[in-house]
Design an enzyme around this catalytic site. Sequence first.
Site, PDB file in Angstrom:
ATOM      1  N   HIS A  53     -50.438  -7.151 -39.571  1.00 43.74           N
ATOM      2  CA  HIS A  53     -50.104  -8.055 -40.674  1.00 43.74           C
ATOM      3  C   HIS A  53     -51.093  -9.204 -40.702  1.00 43.74           C
ATOM      4  O   HIS A  53     -51.522  -9.676 -39.650  1.00 43.74           O
ATOM      5  CB  HIS A  53     -48.679  -8.602 -40.506  1.00 43.74           C
ATOM      6  CG  HIS A  53     -48.106  -9.123 -41.781  1.00 43.74           C
ATOM      7  ND1 HIS A  53     -48.384 -10.383 -42.250  1.00 43.74           N
ATOM      8  CD2 HIS A  53     -47.296  -8.537 -42.694  1.00 43.74           C
ATOM      9  CE1 HIS A  53     -47.760 -10.554 -43.403  1.00 43.74           C
ATOM     10  NE2 HIS A  53     -47.097  -9.448 -43.701  1.00 43.74           N
TER      11      HIS A  53
ATOM     12  N   GLU B  64     -42.889  -2.715 -43.216  1.00 43.97           N
ATOM     13  CA  GLU B  64     -42.892  -1.369 -43.789  1.00 43.97           C
ATOM     14  C   GLU B  64     -42.507  -0.297 -42.770  1.00 43.97           C
ATOM     15  O   GLU B  64     -42.114   0.799 -43.146  1.00 43.97           O
ATOM     16  CB  GLU B  64     -44.292  -1.025 -44.331  1.00 43.97           C
ATOM     17  CG  GLU B  64     -44.930  -2.082 -45.189  1.00 43.97           C
ATOM     18  CD  GLU B  64     -44.282  -2.200 -46.534  1.00 43.97           C
ATOM     19  OE1 GLU B  64     -43.084  -1.859 -46.663  1.00 43.97           O
ATOM     20  OE2 GLU B  64     -44.962  -2.644 -47.460  1.00 43.97           O
TER      21      GLU B  64
END
Length: 404
Positions: free
Chosen positions: A262, A319
């Site tokens: 991320h 996700e």
Amino acid sequence: MSPSTVVDRGLEGVIVGATGLSNVEGLEGRLTYRGYDLNDLAPNASFEEVCYLLLFGELPNRYQLEDISVRLAANRRLPQALIDWMQATPKNAWPMDVLRTMVSGLALFTPVMEDGAHPSNPRAAIALIARTPSIVAAWDRIRRGLTPIDPLPNLSTAANFLYMRTGKPPSPEAERALDTYLILLADHSYNASTFAARVTASTRADIFAGATSAIATLEGDLHGGAPGKVMQMILEIDQPERAEGYVRELLARGERVMGMGHREYKVRDPRAFHLERMAQELGDASDPKWYAIARALEAAADNVLREHKPGRQIHANVEFYTAPTLYSLGIPADEFTCMFACGRMAGWTAHILEQLADNRLIRPQASYTGQARLPWVPLDQRGRRDAGRSGLPNGASPASEAAS
Ligand code: COA
């Protein structure tokens, strides 16, 4: 003042605006909406409460919650022309293409002001939040050759979505899981799709234009397109003990492990904790296989990425456990990104309204890397560039080229 020549590729670490909507604290792994920790909102709030919080700035009281719930329910029905349009769409159309087109299409059935734009206000935001899941559910049925199901006004957003897919009211566990998922995805500061929405709104384009930009920007796998690919990995791995070999082969081919890493979080994404718990609980009640593989995949990816990318902090993002969670709810992998859009529509519309309330055109600069000033060359003095042939030198005679 001379212009800066520093290029911030990907705008990493660059502050491009302000927001009071959500705060990402990437080193601590904390996410707050309007000051409320997601770890408190996820288990305690409903998606409707979070919509109110994002749009109006405070948690609703009982009356306000009832009001927004009724308004969301009243806006779920899609214009018949939109359903007809979906019926006429090729059944193999990608769900995100359909969603982006239909959200844009909603503008056609919404009254316009004198200048042709649509009012951008909380009422329009609520309609968009309400109708996005209806589009996803309707397309899910239409592409399977089934008739779309009308929404039910007495159900929550989450329960109604599941009902519109199957025609059956969901179990309380399924409703709660999807409700929590929508809360977790509702906002995330200036992520790429939200930034796109704000750039669009900053030109004074209306809320439909902003929402459409956002959906278009969501679909890539560096953003909202990852969870379908996470599910593809889980399905290909098939047995937990095959996870590590799979990750090693993937990285050897130079590919990325989807659902890991991320830009902001340097620790595990705080949303992954809630999603993992839901994936496990839903798996226990149906098929524990998908959660077991996901768990093994995360452990393998942590290990192998530590070896391959020493010093990089690459951990599970939102996700990763989205995939087994939504799959256990019966949602096909190619609709996962649409589900992301259903939650994030709350954040996108709130950001569009926040941008419009204190607007300045967002218009950055670029460092020019092309040719310096060149003299003008009249058309008949320019070289010819044929397809498949690199450019001939300027000044080559067109006649001699034609003869060659
Ligand atoms: N798998 C393998 N390597 C990864 C990786 C992953 N999931 N995520 C990052 N890396 C590596 C990159 O290859 C790069 O290595 P290098 O410096 O040796 O070339 C390094 O980490 C930095 O990557 P970069 O793309 O510059 O970082 P970023 O801050 O832009 O990355 C993401 C953020 C999300 C784009 C990235 O982690 C990623 O591609 N993840 C997979 C897709 C995904 O899950 N998307 C959903 C995001 S919520």
